[in-house]
Enzyme design. Structure first.
Site, mmCIF file in Angstrom:
data_model
loop_
_atom_site.group_PDB
_atom_site.id
_atom_site.type_symbol
_atom_site.label_atom_id
_atom_site.label_comp_id
_atom_site.label_asym_id
_atom_site.label_seq_id
_atom_site.Cartn_x
_atom_site.Cartn_y
_atom_site.Cartn_z
ATOM 1 N N ALA A 33 3.489 -1.450 -3.457
ATOM 2 C CA ALA A 33 2.416 -2.081 -2.806
ATOM 3 C C ALA A 33 1.240 -1.503 -2.515
ATOM 4 O O ALA A 33 1.392 0.004 -2.615
ATOM 5 C CB ALA A 33 3.037 -2.712 -1.575
ATOM 6 N N LYS A 34 0.152 -2.160 -2.133
ATOM 7 C CA LYS A 34 -1.036 -1.521 -1.729
ATOM 8 C C LYS A 34 -1.783 -2.613 -0.989
ATOM 9 O O LYS A 34 -1.758 -3.887 -1.148
ATOM 10 C CB LYS A 34 -1.914 -1.039 -3.377
ATOM 11 C CG LYS A 34 -2.778 -0.026 -2.750
ATOM 12 C CD LYS A 34 -2.101 1.455 -2.594
ATOM 13 C CE LYS A 34 -2.990 2.446 -2.296
ATOM 14 N NZ LYS A 34 -2.268 3.706 -2.287
ATOM 15 N N GLY A 35 -2.667 -1.878 -0.044
ATOM 16 C CA GLY A 35 -3.379 -2.836 0.861
ATOM 17 C C GLY A 35 -4.964 -2.500 0.594
ATOM 18 O O GLY A 35 -5.092 -1.504 0.423
#
Ligand code: NAD
Length: 426
Positions: free
Chosen positions: A114-116
């Protein structure tokens, strides 16, 4: 299949997601991935865009944009940092999320990717405003995050302080203290010993492993490091402790060269007293960042930003090994040029995986409520990095490919195998 037959048509530079997909496509071709599995693995599971309204210190309201992309949860809860810059966008966050999936699979830890992102320039905010942004971002994503669901971590412009705010905000929402929801926290609130220098330590471990393959003696080797932040300074210091001569270092203020070697503890002490920069460092000659990348050396470690090595300068790189401390420092279009020159490139999804590996250790320790010594953390990290290096190296040899494609083949295959066993729920 010959490399030529797989090489995508090279036209201009890519956006990060397209750059990731060029490598993915070569690996998918080697693995003869079923078209359905290919489509499944390239498509992010979830892309969330949120608004972050903040009451500024003067009472005015500003609305920021936030992203969280869950690329895959096939192998476990998704894992990935939160990047805060004024240029972050969905394409970049999606590529970084997919890279996390392959990275976690390469080091064989039970996480997906994931990444934000939060689009703003934190240097223009007061600490109070920044804290509000991180807390509102967390609150708006409190149903996405969770120790068994999605576990964030630091990235560009976020660190221990921000992870502490995130842990507190999430804990307030779920009405219990939940340390395992985020990694990269201060040690005193459930962080792991050894996390701070874990990425640089991983870079050092795989660099030494690559030197052994090429019969290079660390004590006779020269190293150049681009970027003197968390990753670059730790990697430089640890390689120096192994006997390497660090002849060039750099940061956003420029590059510094000394053919006799730079004392990294001296440079670190200088940066610590100088707003964390090397501006004005006098124990080396000032050169440009572009010149630094082309210095003659045994090992070049790009540990700053993406897209530093592109077709125009790849042909001038004068190193035997490139160890990618940063994420995506080499554009896909530069890969074949480096390969032609016979440079061994240790790809980002292996080289900088020491960070997520110790993040995994942090999550494990939080869930057990039992903490390890720094020696235990470092020994476990070394074992995983060396096993992963060998696995990538062997995969690359079997398929007669560079290490980067070896890493993609290994990572994608591990995810695809689990996906096939799990099946498609409908
Ligand atoms: P950081 O912010 O601590 O340091 C970045 C360094 O790069 C600073 O010294 C900065 O001055 C320098 N820099 C910025 N612009 C530059 C330029 N144009 N030329 C030369 N140097 C420049 O960041 P970090 O945590 O060390 O991360 C560096 C890279 O490593 C990023 O790509 C990040 O995604 C990646 N990475 C970090 C970790 C981690 O655990 N910190 C883990 C995996 C990957």
């Amino acid at each position: 299949m010959a490399q030529d037959a797989q090489a995508p048509v090279m036209t201009g530079d890519d956006k990060p997601f397209e750059s990731m997909m060029r490598r993915f496509d070569i690996a998918a071709d080697i693995l003869e991935l079923d078209p359905g599995i290919y489509e499944y693995l390239k498509t992010p599971e979830k892309q969330v865009i949120i608004s972050i309204p903040i009451a500024m210190d003067d009472g005015s309201i500003q609305v920021f944009k936030g992203y969280r992309v869950i690329h895959s949860t096939v192998r476990g809860p998704s894992k990935g940092g939160i990047r805060v810059t004024n240029i972050v966008n969905l394409n970049e966050v999606t590529a970084l999320a997919a890279w996390m999936t392959w990275k976690c699979a390469v080091v064989n830890i039970p996480f997906g990717g994931a990444k934000g992102g939060i689009k703003c320039d934190p240097s223009r905010l007061t600490e109070t405003q920044y804290e509000k942004i991180i807390r509102r971002y967390t609150a708006n994503l409190s149903e996405i995050f969770g120790p068994d669901k999605d576990v964030p971590a630091p990235d560009v412009n976020t660190g221990e302080r921000e992870m502490g705010w995130l842990m507190d905000t999430y804990s307030m929402h779920v009405r219990r203290t939940e340390t395992a929801v985020v990694t990269g926290k201060p040690v005193i609130m459930g962080g792991s010993l050894g996390r701070r220098e874990a990425t640089g330590r991983g870079v050092m471990i795989v660099t030494l492993a690559a030197m052994r393959k090429l019969n290079l003696d660390p004590k006779q080797s020269t190293v150049v490091v681009q970027g003197f932040g968390n990753v670059g300074s730790a990697a430089a210091g640890l390689l120096q402790a192994q006997g390497c001569k660090i002849i060039g270092i750099s940061d956003v203020t420029g590059a510094y060269y000394n053919k006799k070697g730079i004392d990294i503890s001296d440079a670190m002490a200088f940066a610590a007293k100088n707003k964390r920069t090397l501006a004005g460092y006098t124990h080396a000659e000032k050169i440009t960042n572009a010149e630094l990348l082309e210095l003659e050396c045994d090992v070049l470690i790009p540990a700053a930003l993406e897209d530093q090595i592109k077709p125009h300068n790849a042909k001038n790189i004068n190193a035997k090994i490139i160890c990618e401390g940063a994420n995506g420092p080499t554009s896909a279009l530069a890969d074949p040029i480096l390969q032609e020159k016979g440079i061994m490139v240790i790809p980002d999804i292996l080289a900088n995986a020491g960070g997520v590996t110790v993040s995994y250790f942090e999550w494990v320790q939080d869930r057990m409520g039992f903490f390890w010594t720094e020696k235990e953390v470092n020994e476990r990290l070394e074992r995983i990095m060396l096993e992963s290096f060998e696995a990538v190296y062997n995969t690359a040899m079997v398929h007669k490919q560079p290490l980067r494609i070896g890493a993609y083949v290994l990572g994608i295959d591990r995810v695809a195998q689990v996906l096939k066993l799990r099946g498609i729920y409908a």
